[in-house]
Design an enzyme around this catalytic site. Structure first.
Site, PDB file in Angstrom:
ATOM      1  N   CYS A 256      78.446  37.199  42.065  1.00  0.00           N
ATOM      2  CA  CYS A 256      78.268  35.752  42.283  1.00  0.00           C
ATOM      3  C   CYS A 256      78.696  35.307  43.680  1.00  0.00           C
ATOM      4  CB  CYS A 256      79.049  34.970  41.219  1.00  0.00           C
ATOM      5  SG  CYS A 256      80.836  35.038  41.451  1.00  0.00           S
TER       6      CYS A 256
ATOM      7  N   GLY B  28      90.826  50.485  71.502  1.00  0.00           N
ATOM      8  CA  GLY B  28      91.051  51.389  70.376  1.00  0.00           C
ATOM      9  C   GLY B  28      89.901  51.561  69.422  1.00  0.00           C
TER      10      GLY B  28
ATOM     11  N   CYS C 246      86.250  38.748  38.195  1.00  0.00           N
ATOM     12  CA  CYS C 246      85.892  37.390  38.615  1.00  0.00           C
ATOM     13  C   CYS C 246      85.662  36.535  37.369  1.00  0.00           C
ATOM     14  CB  CYS C 246      84.601  37.512  39.453  1.00  0.00           C
ATOM     15  SG  CYS C 246      83.850  35.961  39.905  1.00  0.00           S
TER      16      CYS C 246
ATOM     17  N   CYS D 288      83.265  39.029  44.840  1.00  0.00           N
ATOM     18  CA  CYS D 288      82.461  39.417  43.670  1.00  0.00           C
ATOM     19  C   CYS D 288      81.021  39.618  44.149  1.00  0.00           C
ATOM     20  CB  CYS D 288      82.521  38.305  42.623  1.00  0.00           C
ATOM     21  SG  CYS D 288      81.385  38.589  41.253  1.00  0.00           S
TER      22      CYS D 288
ATOM     23  N   HIS E  92      84.444  44.010  59.589  1.00  0.00           N
ATOM     24  CA  HIS E  92      84.417  44.899  58.418  1.00  0.00           C
ATOM     25  C   HIS E  92      85.239  44.349  57.269  1.00  0.00           C
ATOM     26  CE1 HIS E  92      83.237  48.309  61.385  1.00  0.00           C
ATOM     27  NE2 HIS E  92      82.225  47.516  61.077  1.00  0.00           N
TER      28      HIS E  92
ATOM     29  N   SER F  74      86.347  54.022  68.661  1.00  0.00           N
ATOM     30  CA  SER F  74      85.644  55.249  69.060  1.00  0.00           C
ATOM     31  C   SER F  74      84.168  54.976  69.349  1.00  0.00           C
ATOM     32  CB  SER F  74      85.764  56.290  67.934  1.00  0.00           C
ATOM     33  OG  SER F  74      85.189  55.763  66.736  1.00  0.00           O
TER      34      SER F  74
HETATM   35  N1  APR Z   1      95.780  52.838  71.744  1.00  0.00           N
HETATM   36  C1  APR Z   1      94.444  52.661  71.930  1.00  0.00           C
HETATM   37  N2  APR Z   1      93.486  53.427  71.350  1.00  0.00           N
HETATM   38  C2  APR Z   1      93.916  54.422  70.557  1.00  0.00           C
HETATM   39  C3  APR Z   1      95.281  54.685  70.299  1.00  0.00           C
HETATM   40  C4  APR Z   1      96.236  53.839  70.935  1.00  0.00           C
HETATM   41  N3  APR Z   1      97.560  54.010  70.767  1.00  0.00           N
HETATM   42  N4  APR Z   1      95.366  55.755  69.468  1.00  0.00           N
HETATM   43  C5  APR Z   1      94.095  56.145  69.202  1.00  0.00           C
HETATM   44  N5  APR Z   1      93.218  55.357  69.859  1.00  0.00           N
HETATM   45  C6  APR Z   1      91.755  55.419  69.853  1.00  0.00           C
HETATM   46  C7  APR Z   1      91.170  56.778  69.573  1.00  0.00           C
HETATM   47  O1  APR Z   1      91.026  57.525  70.759  1.00  0.00           O
HETATM   48  C8  APR Z   1      89.805  56.406  68.977  1.00  0.00           C
HETATM   49  O2  APR Z   1      88.817  56.319  69.993  1.00  0.00           O
HETATM   50  O3  APR Z   1      91.315  54.587  68.808  1.00  0.00           O
HETATM   51  C9  APR Z   1      90.035  55.026  68.383  1.00  0.00           C
HETATM   52  C10 APR Z   1      90.017  55.002  66.868  1.00  0.00           C
HETATM   53  O4  APR Z   1      88.714  55.344  66.462  1.00  0.00           O
HETATM   54  P1  APR Z   1      88.350  55.267  64.909  1.00  0.00           P
HETATM   55  O5  APR Z   1      89.443  55.903  64.106  1.00  0.00           O
HETATM   56  O6  APR Z   1      86.942  55.745  64.769  1.00  0.00           O
HETATM   57  O7  APR Z   1      88.436  53.695  64.576  1.00  0.00           O
HETATM   58  P2  APR Z   1      87.314  52.605  64.794  1.00  0.00           P
HETATM   59  O8  APR Z   1      86.556  52.845  66.049  1.00  0.00           O
HETATM   60  O9  APR Z   1      87.966  51.286  64.617  1.00  0.00           O
HETATM   61  O10 APR Z   1      86.327  52.870  63.529  1.00  0.00           O
HETATM   62  C11 APR Z   1      85.251  51.971  63.380  1.00  0.00           C
HETATM   63  O11 APR Z   1      84.669  53.055  61.305  1.00  0.00           O
HETATM   64  O12 APR Z   1      85.319  53.992  59.332  1.00  0.00           O
HETATM   65  C12 APR Z   1      84.792  52.872  59.897  1.00  0.00           C
HETATM   66  O13 APR Z   1      84.976  50.708  59.051  1.00  0.00           O
HETATM   67  C13 APR Z   1      85.719  51.708  59.672  1.00  0.00           C
HETATM   68  O14 APR Z   1      86.232  49.878  61.165  1.00  0.00           O
HETATM   69  C14 APR Z   1      86.124  51.291  61.075  1.00  0.00           C
HETATM   70  C15 APR Z   1      84.960  51.814  61.909  1.00  0.00           C
END
Ligand code: APR
Length: 234
Positions: A126, A181, A142, A123, A115, A183
């Site tokens: 370009c 970590g 740019c 930019c 991401h 979702s």
């Molecule tokens: N250790 C491990 N996991 C954790 C911890 C921790 N200490 N604390 C929270 N989590 C978990 C939560 O349970 C959740 O499942 O991390 C996850 C975070 O989920 P999101 O906030 O949805 O983050 P992510 O999955 O990286 O989002 C994906 O969504 O908004 C877009 O571009 C953005 O890259 C991002 C993408």
């Protein structure tokens, strides 16, 4: 749970597939769940091309504030263990959805940033890129005259196919994928671990909560990135 924790030292081609939860213990808010970024800010106002076209100053200010907050954060022990493992076993790859650059600050190299990064500009007109992220707003143009924008993959952005292909290739070659970590709700990133399940790699999920993919992992471990990475890397 302790008895069925695999040890990462048994694998040569590890992939660490990480999301915002990896940086939670560095004090950086996740996007979803309690205190999540999207619970406070509407991405349609701050994190998409239309918002940028509508009000570049507002979008830049929001991203500059997030970058300033992240600059005060430090990689945590999980980032550091991942970098240490990569140093010991160069076949290790890091694929992240995070834009905070903490993997690199912990010493990881060749990080695949699905991401983008808050520490780069691009930019759209370009295709130039720059790391001169702290230009004053009136100078964020740019050479071609168009606005620099954060080099991120915002909602509704086209994906950076070479980055996606590099991630898929790394996962196809791994012998163990550790998801930390995330979702697992934002595609195409969310389905990438499924590639490892198909190739027969060992798959491990680290998350305090269950995700839509938890049942598919060989080991879906409930816990935080720092506590479980310490166990796996032991
Ligand atoms: N250790 C491990 N996991 C954790 C911890 C921790 N200490 N604390 C929270 N989590 C978990 C939560 O349970 C959740 O499942 O991390 C996850 C975070 O989920 P999101 O906030 O949805 O983050 P992510 O999955 O990286 O989002 C994906 O969504 O908004 C877009 O571009 C953005 O890259 C991002 C993408």
């Amino acid at each position: 749970m302790g008895h069925d924790i695999p040890k990462l030292r048994e694998f040569e081609r590890l992939v660490f597939f990480t999301g915002a939860g990896l940086s939670a213990e560095s004090g950086i808010p996740t996007y979803r769940g309690d205190g999540g970024v999207w619970g406070k800010y509407d991405y349609r106002e701050y994190a998409c091309q239309r918002a940028f076209d509508r009000d570049p100053a507002k979008v830049w200010l929001w991203h500059d504030e997030r970058r300033a907050a992240i600059a005060k954060s430090l990689p945590n022990i999980a980032h550091e263990l991942i970098a240490k493992i990569q140093g010991q076993r160069p076949g290790t790859r890091v694929i992240t959805q995070n834009i905070d650059g903490l993997h690199q600050r912990a010493g990881s190299v060749d990080v695949i940033e699905l991401h983008g990064s808050l520490w780069r500009l691009r930019c759209e007109a370009c295709g130039s890129r720059s790391e001169n992220f702290d230009l004053p707003l009136e100078s964020k143009h740019c050479d071609c005259g168009n606005w620099w924008r954060p080099d991120l993959v915002w909602f509704e952005d086209m994906l950076d196919m070479p980055v996606i292909e590099a991630a898929v290739s790394a996962i196809e070659q791994c012998d163990c994928l550790v998801s930390i970590g995330t979702s697992a709700v934002v595609y195409p990133a969310a389905e990438m671990p499924i590639i490892a399940m198909r190739t027969g790699a060992l798959t491990i999920e680290i998350n305090p909560e269950e995700t839509p993919l938890s049942l598919l992992y060989a080991h879906s471990l409930r816990g935080t990135a720092t506590e479980l990475m310490a166990l796996l890397a032991g």
